[in-house]
Design an enzyme around this catalytic site. Structure first.
Site, PDB file in Angstrom:
ATOM      1  N   GLY A  46       0.629  -1.306   0.147  1.00 16.73           N
ATOM      2  CA  GLY A  46      -0.048  -0.038  -0.136  1.00 16.73           C
ATOM      3  C   GLY A  46       0.898   1.212  -0.062  1.00 16.73           C
ATOM      4  O   GLY A  46       2.152   1.276   0.561  1.00 16.73           O
ATOM      5  N   GLN A  51       3.097  10.077   1.375  1.00 20.89           N
ATOM      6  CA  GLN A  51       4.490   9.175   1.484  1.00 20.89           C
ATOM      7  C   GLN A  51       5.323   9.554   0.094  1.00 20.89           C
ATOM      8  O   GLN A  51       6.646   9.516   0.291  1.00 20.89           O
ATOM      9  CB  GLN A  51       4.196   7.642   1.608  1.00 20.89           C
ATOM     10  CG  GLN A  51       3.531   7.184   2.715  1.00 20.89           C
ATOM     11  CD  GLN A  51       3.340   5.813   2.539  1.00 20.89           C
ATOM     12  OE1 GLN A  51       2.689   5.209   2.241  1.00 20.89           O
ATOM     13  NE2 GLN A  51       4.509   5.092   2.975  1.00 20.89           N
ATOM     14  N   CYS A  89       6.081  -0.103   7.274  1.00 22.45           N
ATOM     15  CA  CYS A  89       5.831   1.129   6.393  1.00 22.45           C
ATOM     16  C   CYS A  89       7.116   1.676   5.701  1.00 22.45           C
ATOM     17  O   CYS A  89       8.257   1.531   6.139  1.00 22.45           O
ATOM     18  CB  CYS A  89       5.534   2.128   7.226  1.00 22.45           C
ATOM     19  SG  CYS A  89       4.918   3.683   6.338  1.00 22.45           S
ATOM     20  N   LEU A  90       6.813   1.865   4.201  1.00 18.16           N
ATOM     21  CA  LEU A  90       8.085   2.215   3.350  1.00 18.16           C
ATOM     22  C   LEU A  90       8.468   3.474   3.879  1.00 18.16           C
ATOM     23  O   LEU A  90       9.829   3.671   3.588  1.00 18.16           O
ATOM     24  CB  LEU A  90       7.555   2.342   1.859  1.00 18.16           C
ATOM     25  CG  LEU A  90       6.816   1.070   1.188  1.00 18.16           C
ATOM     26  CD1 LEU A  90       6.442   1.351  -0.164  1.00 18.16           C
ATOM     27  CD2 LEU A  90       7.819  -0.072   1.127  1.00 18.16           C
ATOM     28  N   HIS A 131      -3.998   1.718   7.817  1.00 14.82           N
ATOM     29  CA  HIS A 131      -2.541   1.957   7.872  1.00 14.82           C
ATOM     30  C   HIS A 131      -2.643   3.280   6.766  1.00 14.82           C
ATOM     31  O   HIS A 131      -2.134   4.223   7.004  1.00 14.82           O
ATOM     32  CB  HIS A 131      -1.968   0.894   7.399  1.00 14.82           C
ATOM     33  CG  HIS A 131      -0.425   1.272   7.393  1.00 14.82           C
ATOM     34  ND1 HIS A 131       0.588   0.772   8.136  1.00 14.82           N
ATOM     35  CD2 HIS A 131       0.198   2.108   6.678  1.00 14.82           C
ATOM     36  CE1 HIS A 131       1.676   1.259   7.875  1.00 14.82           C
ATOM     37  NE2 HIS A 131       1.560   2.175   6.863  1.00 14.82           N
ATOM     38  N   GLU A 132      -3.161   3.209   5.444  1.00 12.82           N
ATOM     39  CA  GLU A 132      -2.953   3.885   4.702  1.00 12.82           C
ATOM     40  C   GLU A 132      -3.825   5.111   4.597  1.00 12.82           C
ATOM     41  O   GLU A 132      -3.408   6.324   4.589  1.00 12.82           O
ATOM     42  CB  GLU A 132      -3.281   3.425   3.233  1.00 12.82           C
ATOM     43  CG  GLU A 132      -2.399   2.184   2.688  1.00 12.82           C
ATOM     44  CD  GLU A 132      -0.867   2.445   2.903  1.00 12.82           C
ATOM     45  OE1 GLU A 132      -0.554   3.601   2.784  1.00 12.82           O
ATOM     46  OE2 GLU A 132      -0.214   1.303   3.130  1.00 12.82           O
ATOM     47  N   HIS A 135      -2.517   7.686   6.985  1.00 10.21           N
ATOM     48  CA  HIS A 135      -1.386   8.398   6.497  1.00 10.21           C
ATOM     49  C   HIS A 135      -1.915  10.052   6.337  1.00 10.21           C
ATOM     50  O   HIS A 135      -1.405  10.818   6.040  1.00 10.21           O
ATOM     51  CB  HIS A 135      -0.620   7.661   5.505  1.00 10.21           C
ATOM     52  CG  HIS A 135       0.424   6.866   5.580  1.00 10.21           C
ATOM     53  ND1 HIS A 135       1.485   7.463   6.160  1.00 10.21           N
ATOM     54  CD2 HIS A 135       0.816   5.631   5.442  1.00 10.21           C
ATOM     55  CE1 HIS A 135       2.384   6.344   6.368  1.00 10.21           C
ATOM     56  NE2 HIS A 135       1.933   5.152   5.900  1.00 10.21           N
TER      57      HIS A 135
HETATM   58 ZN    ZN Z   1       2.810   3.520   5.543  1.00  6.98          ZN
END
Ligand code: ZN
Length: 154
Positions: A46, A51, A89-90, A131-132, A135
């Protein structure tokens, strides 16, 4: 195809609130495609627009081989249950942690054709959606994590 730079924890843009998208134009569609390319490149499941440094309410998710979701203005309208599982998480490289999330989540979003979609999710997809969408409000999983997973457990 275009890859975008993924912002890393400590970058203040990750802590800002994203704005709603009011018009789905070429720019938004390109942005979503770039997000998908970047997610694939980084082996993520995701990615949210902040991000890559864009404060718009856009999310892409793919947790299996089949279903790729491009979500515009996603929001959680219903949730139930609770599950604790590992997340990464990236934007938070080389860390993982256990995070409580609802087991079942209903997500409303606009698709790339401008149609409102309602999706009932559970398990990994529900977790990823939470999670997304976090963000988009400047929230990272490490804010909600109850335990950091140490290197020797990974
Ligand atoms: Zn993330």
């Amino acid at each position: 195809m275009a890859l975008r730079n993924v912002r890393i924890d400590g970058d203040e843009i990750l802590r800002k609130k994203s704005r709603e998208v009011d018009k789905i134009d070429e720019r938004i569609l390109t942005l979503l495609d770039d997000m998908v390319d970047t997610m694939y490149e980084k082996d993520g499941i995701g990615l949210a627009a902040p991000q890559i440094g864009i404060l718009k309410r856009l999310v892409v998710i793919q947790v299996d081989d089949e279903n790729l979701y491009k979500m515009i203005n996603p929001k959680i309208t219903k949730s139930s249950g609770e599950d604790v599982d590992a997340e990464g998480c990236l934007s938070v490289p080389n860390r993982r942690g256990e995070v409580p999330r609802p087991t079942n989540v209903t997500v409303e979003y606009t698709d790339v054709n401008g149609n409102l979609q309602t999706m009932d999710t559970e398990g990994l997809l529900a977790r990823c959606a939470c999670h997304e969408i976090d963000h988009l409000d400047g929230v990272l999983y490490i804010d909600k994590m109850i335990r950091e997973i140490e290197d020797d457990e990974k």
